[in-house]
Design a protein around this motif. Sequence first.
Motif, mmCIF file in Angstrom:
data_model
loop_
_atom_site.group_PDB
_atom_site.id
_atom_site.type_symbol
_atom_site.label_atom_id
_atom_site.label_comp_id
_atom_site.label_asym_id
_atom_site.label_seq_id
_atom_site.Cartn_x
_atom_site.Cartn_y
_atom_site.Cartn_z
ATOM 1 N N LYS A 208 -43.226 86.683 50.659
ATOM 2 C CA LYS A 208 -42.157 86.184 49.783
ATOM 3 C C LYS A 208 -40.960 87.150 49.815
ATOM 4 O O LYS A 208 -39.803 86.719 49.861
ATOM 5 N N TYR B 137 -39.076 86.554 52.946
ATOM 6 C CA TYR B 137 -38.347 85.281 52.869
ATOM 7 C C TYR B 137 -37.075 85.413 52.035
ATOM 8 O O TYR B 137 -36.009 84.949 52.432
ATOM 9 N N LYS C 78 -43.636 80.412 56.437
ATOM 10 C CA LYS C 78 -43.416 81.466 55.430
ATOM 11 C C LYS C 78 -42.043 82.110 55.610
ATOM 12 O O LYS C 78 -41.424 82.554 54.642
#
Length: 457
Positions: A301, A304, A356
Motif C-alpha cells: 500500500k 502504491y 498492487k
Amino acid sequence: MKTLLKGGIVVSGGGSAQLDVLVDGEKIEQVAEHILCADANVVDVTGKLLFPGFIDAHTHFDLDVCNTTTADNFDTGTRSAIRGGTTMVIDFACPNKGESLQYGLDLWHKKADGRSSCDYSFHMTIDDWNDEIKAEVPKMFEQGIPSFKMYMTYPAMMIGDKDLFYALEEIKKYGGIAGVHCENAGVIDALIEQHKADGKLAPGSHPECRPNATEAEAVAHLLRICEVADTPVVIVHLSTKEALAEVMAARARGQKVYVETCPHYLTLDESGYYEADFRKAAGYICAPPLRTKDDQNALWKGLYNGAIQTVSTDHCSFTLEQKEAGRGDFTKIPGGLPGVETRGVLLYTFGVATGKITKEKMAEVLSENPAKLYGAWPRKGAILAGSDADIVVYDPEADTTIKGEDMLSEAKYTPYDGMRTRGSIAQVYLRGKLAVEHGEVKIGAAGTFIPRTTGTL
Ligand SMILES: [Zn+2]
C-alpha cells in the motif's frame, strides 16, 4: 552502430506509450513514434515492456562481516544483478572503525573496478566521527559520493546519537543524504540474552528478538534526531507497518523522509524461520527479519500511494554452508539474503500482475526514484534522449519458475525458490550493449563507476 528498438511499450513513472527507441553508441538518441533509421540494427520488441535499467541502491558485495565474507564479490554479484535487469548497483563502501573514509573508498574501488558487469557507485559508511572524518566528508562529494550510511545497531558499525547528529549536519552542508539502518540495539540484545538463557537457540528466535516495535522505535528515534538537525534522511530496508506509521508522523510534522523497502519484505513472511530444516530456516535470516502478511500489505500500500519511494534488495549473500555457523546459536547465522537477480521479476509478478502497483510505479521505484534520490538522474533511470542506453526488455508473457540452481549468485540458493513468475526479462542493454539475452549474460566486466551529484527527488 545504431540500434533501433521497435514497437515496445516504453514505461516511466509519468506514463507508458508505444514508442521506438534509437540507441547510438552508449546513449539513447531519440524516443519517438515510428522512428526510421536506415543504418540501424532493428530489434523488434513488439509486445514487450521497456523499463529504464533497474538501479539497486542497496547491495553488499565482497563484504567481511559476521566472521566471514559474503558469497558474492563484485564479479559474481554484478553478473547476477545484470541478469536480473539491474544495470547499476550502489554498494556500501565500509571502512572499519579507525579507518579513514578515503581508505574505505579506495578499497571498494579495488573490489569493483574492472570486475563489474553492471555500472556501480558506492554509499560511504560512517561508523566513526572525529575531526579527520568530518574533514573527509566534502572530499567524498568531490569523488562522486554524495550519499552515506549509518547504523543504529551492530557493535562493529553503530554510531551513537551525538555522532549521528554531527554527521547528519555535516552531510547536509553539501546537499548530501544519509541512509540509516534502524533497529533498537539494546532491547534486541536483552531479548537475545533472555532467549539464550531459556535455551531457545533455533532460527525461530531471530524474529522474536527483533519485534516490529524495535524497528519502529529506532525509526521514531532517528526521525526526532533529524527533526533537530533539520535534515532529510532515508530509512533503508523498512519492514514494518509500525515504522511506516512513524515516517508518516514525521512527514506530517513537515520532515522530508525517504523510505526504501526490499522484495523479501514484500513477498516473504516470518513463517520460514520455523521450518524444521535448519538450513531452510537459516536461509531466511536477515535483519530486520521477515515480518507478517499484515506488514507486507502495508508495504505494498505504501508503494502504491507513494509513501515508499524505492525498492532495493539489501543483497548480502551467504551460502547455506556459511549459515551452518549458527546451528545451535541463531545469533551466529550470517545475516543477509541473495536477491539482486530476482528484484524486477518479483516486483512485476507480485506487484504489477496482481494489481498492487502499476508498471509505471514499478519503473519509478526500481529506476527513476533511486536515480533521482541518489544523484544519477537523468543519466540513469530514464529512457530519454541523452540518457545512458540502459534498457530492460520485459516480456510479460514469458512466465518462468525461480530456481536456486539457475541463479548466478554464489549463494547457490534463493529464498524465492519455486515461485512461479509472471513474465521474465528478455534482454538487458547496458549503455547500448546487449548485456543479457534470454538469461544468458553476454558481456564481461563492462561496468563502470558512475560519479554522482546531490540528489533531486
Ligand atoms: Zn544492508
